[in-house]
Design a protein around this motif. Structure first.
Motif, PDB file in Angstrom:
ATOM      1  N   LEU A  96       0.827  -1.207   0.000  1.00 25.58           N
ATOM      2  CA  LEU A  96       0.000   0.000   0.000  1.00 25.58           C
ATOM      3  C   LEU A  96       0.866   1.264   0.000  1.00 25.58           C
ATOM      4  CD1 LEU A  96      -2.685   1.573   0.455  1.00 25.58           C
ATOM      5  CD2 LEU A  96      -2.437   1.085   2.894  1.00 25.58           C
ATOM      6  N   LEU A  97       1.833   1.298   0.927  1.00 27.19           N
ATOM      7  CA  LEU A  97       2.702   2.471   1.025  1.00 27.19           C
ATOM      8  C   LEU A  97       3.585   2.611  -0.208  1.00 27.19           C
ATOM      9  CD1 LEU A  97       3.732   2.032   4.774  1.00 27.19           C
ATOM     10  CD2 LEU A  97       2.220   3.805   3.855  1.00 27.19           C
ATOM     11  N   GLY A  98       4.086   1.466  -0.684  1.00 29.97           N
ATOM     12  CA  GLY A  98       4.974   1.491  -1.846  1.00 29.97           C
ATOM     13  C   GLY A  98       4.286   1.996  -3.093  1.00 29.97           C
ATOM     14  N   LYS A  99       3.074   1.534  -3.343  1.00 30.26           N
ATOM     15  CA  LYS A  99       2.346   1.990  -4.531  1.00 30.26           C
ATOM     16  C   LYS A  99       2.061   3.486  -4.484  1.00 30.26           C
ATOM     17  CE  LYS A  99       0.069  -2.303  -5.900  1.00 30.26           C
ATOM     18  NZ  LYS A  99      -1.202  -3.070  -5.924  1.00 30.26           N
ATOM     19  N   ALA A 100       1.922   4.005  -3.273  1.00 29.49           N
ATOM     20  CA  ALA A 100       1.672   5.447  -3.120  1.00 29.49           C
ATOM     21  C   ALA A 100       2.967   6.260  -3.179  1.00 29.49           C
ATOM     22  CB  ALA A 100       0.959   5.701  -1.789  1.00 29.49           C
ATOM     23  N   GLY A 101       4.102   5.572  -3.383  1.00 30.04           N
ATOM     24  CA  GLY A 101       5.384   6.261  -3.471  1.00 30.04           C
ATOM     25  C   GLY A 101       6.017   6.561  -2.132  1.00 30.04           C
ATOM     26  N   LEU A 102       5.439   6.060  -1.059  1.00 32.72           N
ATOM     27  CA  LEU A 102       5.969   6.309   0.290  1.00 32.72           C
ATOM     28  C   LEU A 102       6.994   5.225   0.641  1.00 32.72           C
ATOM     29  CD1 LEU A 102       2.535   7.159   1.954  1.00 32.72           C
ATOM     30  CD2 LEU A 102       4.270   8.773   1.133  1.00 32.72           C
ATOM     31  N   LEU A 103       8.100   5.213  -0.101  1.00 32.20           N
ATOM     32  CA  LEU A 103       9.093   4.147   0.037  1.00 32.20           C
ATOM     33  C   LEU A 103       9.812   4.197   1.381  1.00 32.20           C
ATOM     34  CD1 LEU A 103      10.621   4.212  -3.567  1.00 32.20           C
ATOM     35  CD2 LEU A 103       8.680   2.908  -2.700  1.00 32.20           C
ATOM     36  N   LYS A 104      10.097   5.393   1.847  1.00 29.04           N
ATOM     37  CA  LYS A 104      10.777   5.536   3.137  1.00 29.04           C
ATOM     38  C   LYS A 104       9.902   4.976   4.248  1.00 29.04           C
ATOM     39  CE  LYS A 104      12.586   9.013   6.353  1.00 29.04           C
ATOM     40  NZ  LYS A 104      12.722  10.478   6.632  1.00 29.04           N
ATOM     41  N   GLU A 105       8.625   5.330   4.218  1.00 23.02           N
ATOM     42  CA  GLU A 105       7.698   4.835   5.240  1.00 23.02           C
ATOM     43  C   GLU A 105       7.543   3.315   5.169  1.00 23.02           C
ATOM     44  OE1 GLU A 105       7.321   7.376   3.314  1.00 23.02           O
ATOM     45  OE2 GLU A 105       6.625   9.121   4.459  1.00 23.02           O
ATOM     46  N   ALA A 106       7.552   2.786   3.952  1.00 25.98           N
ATOM     47  CA  ALA A 106       7.441   1.343   3.786  1.00 25.98           C
ATOM     48  C   ALA A 106       8.648   0.634   4.388  1.00 25.98           C
ATOM     49  CB  ALA A 106       7.316   0.989   2.302  1.00 25.98           C
ATOM     50  N   LEU A 107       9.846   1.181   4.155  1.00 27.29           N
ATOM     51  CA  LEU A 107      11.069   0.596   4.713  1.00 27.29           C
ATOM     52  C   LEU A 107      11.057   0.677   6.236  1.00 27.29           C
ATOM     53  CD1 LEU A 107      13.830  -0.682   4.256  1.00 27.29           C
ATOM     54  CD2 LEU A 107      14.789   1.625   4.031  1.00 27.29           C
TER      55      LEU A 107
END
Length: 525
Positions: free
Chosen positions: A383-394
């Motif tokens: 969910l986070l990755g698709k929204a471009g929130l890569l830092k939050e996903a990590l």
């Protein structure tokens, strides 16, 4: 089993039992046996009272033990059944009057069933030795139960040896061996055995069809199902569930509609599994409207059916509707489980509902008492990755209370590729290869990531490492239904009648694709 039960009124049963205990009649094994059988027939859940009657009898008969063993197994208590058998054998070894309680041809199938459910092969082998000592190895019921024990415990060779020891094995033994081969994935041997069977029953057909489905061979499952119908064997609910799973995997909507019509026409029992599998089939075949119509007609809606609806609606991009379904489910008093939230979070991911997804994720343990598992974290990373929130996903991965698996890292890797973050993607790709060094897809994806950013040397190095480790890429497979016929295709397959025309068409479309289409492989929730 050689006993005649008493006809008692349930209201009078406690008084009759009390009289038998006070008067000492309960010490008579015939009376005790009849009381025990009547007790369990009139009050099936009264296991503690039945066990008390057994203990009060100084010389319990095999009939008493067999009745209790059967009742315990019907209540899904194999451990208690195994303990009761051990008690019976201890009394037998003690000698004296207790020798009357020697296990018989009715005892052993029940005991072997308990050990099979417990996967207790050692206990089963000890019982097998006693069976041979008593000369009961060729009894049809005992023989089939022995084959079933070894097959269930994953000992195909042992099951075959037991099977071959009886020249005129009954159909139940054939079916037990067939089921064992099918469940262990030995489908070639299972099919040979199936073709050799002197007679086949419904269980035989069902076992092989289920085996094909579980081994990822849905096309063969449907072919066998058609053979079953031609043989005039009427399928039951469990067979149709397997067929619906095969249909869903192939996307064979016409076949699925035929099964639905058969269910309606033949009045087959609509078990919870049938209802869920039918709705799931429509979703996976892309017929969302039929899935909704079917769901709306159903009066009995268990958690599995709700989960299927939430997941199906979500996968079709209707995240808001999926969340509304979840709220309706909770309102109706259905408690959500692990699978519910995988569907909910997946729906949020597909629809890009980041805030809603975060809210539902946090509510799992706080509101619904469901602890998040690695699958739920994978959905959140997606969910986070698709929204471009890569830092939050990590950061979410690093905060997980359990070790992240390849699915979690794969979700982040897909997001890195989609958003062009080569630096993070490279690090994640290396983690994936370290986690699963024999998974060809990880090497290919990392090589493609390097190639997309012009790092050709690194891309070649990844491919070379893959070759050195002997990792091979399995050919892809796809299927399409045309006029009710399912056609399957393998990469590089030249066996189809129209292969030449197909490849000519693909060559044309690939040239068109050079204008901008790039194949993308992603890890989805």
């Amino acid at each position: 089993m050689g006993h005649h039960h008493l006809v008692l009124d349930p209201k009078h049963l406690p008084r009759v039992v009390a009289h038998a205990i006070v008067s000492g009649l309960v010490r008579d094994s015939f009376v005790a046996g009849n009381l025990l059988e009547s007790h369990l027939r009139l009050r099936p859940s009264a296991l503690s009272e039945a066990l008390a009657l057994l203990r009060l009898s100084p010389d319990p008969s095999p009939f008493m033990y067999n009745t209790l063993l059967s009742s315990l197994l019907s209540h899904r208590l194999p451990s208690a059944a195994a303990a009761l058998l051990r008690r019976m054998l201890r009394r037998l070894r003690g000698g004296g009057a207790a020798a009357a309680a020697e296990p018989n041809r009715y005892t052993f199938p029940l005991a072997l069933k308990a050990f099979a459910q417990l996967r207790s092969l050692r206990d089963g082998e000890l019982l097998h030795a006693l069976i041979l000592k008593l000369g009961l190895g060729s009894d049809p019921f005992v023989h089939a139960s022995l084959v079933h024990l070894y097959a269930t415990c994953g000992r195909s060779a042992g099951a075959r040896k037991v099977f071959d020891a009886v020249p005129d094995a009954k159909v139940s033994a054939w079916t037990a061996l067939l089921s064992g081969y099918a469940k262990s994935g030995e489908l070639g041997v299972a099919r040979e055995l199936f073709d050799e069977m002197p007679e086949r029953n419904l269980v035989s057909w069902s076992a092989l069809i289920a085996g094909y489905v579980q081994s990822g061979r849905p096309g063969e499952a449907l072919v066998l199902f058609r053979e079953m119908l031609v043989s005039r064997i009427r399928p039951i609910a469990s067979v149709l569930v397997s067929v619906l799973v095969a249909v869903a995997e192939l996307g064979a909507l016409l076949e699925g509609r035929w099964v639905h019509a058969y269910l309606e026409r033949e009045a087959v029992e609509w078990t919870p599994n049938v209802r869920t599998s039918l709705v799931s089939m429509y979703f996976k075949c892309g017929d969302v409207r039929s899935a909704w119509q079917l769901f709306d007609r159903m009066m009995e809606r268990g958690v599995d059916l709700w989960n299927t609806m939430i997941t199906g609606v979500g996968l079709n991009g209707k995240g808001t509707e999926a969340l509304a379904l979840f709220d309706e489910m909770v309102f109706e008093g259905i408690k959500p489980d692990d699978m519910t939230f995988i569907g909910v979070l997946g729906a949020c991911s597909h629809a890009g509902l980041v805030d809603e997804g975060m809210k539902r994720f946090e509510s799992m343990s706080k509101v619904h008492d469901v602890s998040p598992k690695v699958e739920h974290y994978s959905c959140m990373v997606d969910l986070l990755g698709k929204a471009g929130l890569l830092k939050e996903a990590l950061e979410l991965i690093e905060s997980m209370p359990m070790k992240a698996n390849s699915r979690v890292w794969g979700s982040l890797f897909g997001a890195c590729r989609a958003h062009g973050n080569t630096e993070l993607g490279e690090a994640v790709g290396k983690v994936l290869i370290e986690l699963e060094p024999k998974h060809a897809g990880h090497y290919v994806l990392l090589a493609n990531l390097y190639a997309s950013s012009g790092r050709w040397k690194e891309a070649v190095e990844v491919r070379e490492r893959m070759e050195r480790r002997g990792v091979e890429l399995e050919p892809g497979c796809s299927s399409i239904e045309v006029e009710g016929v399912v056609n399957e295709f393998l990469v590089g397959d030249q066996s189809l009648p129209m292969s030449g025309d197909i490849y000519d068409t693909l060559d044309c479309t690939s040239k068109v694709g050079l204008n901008g289409y790039v194949e993308d492989i992603r890890h989805n929730c």
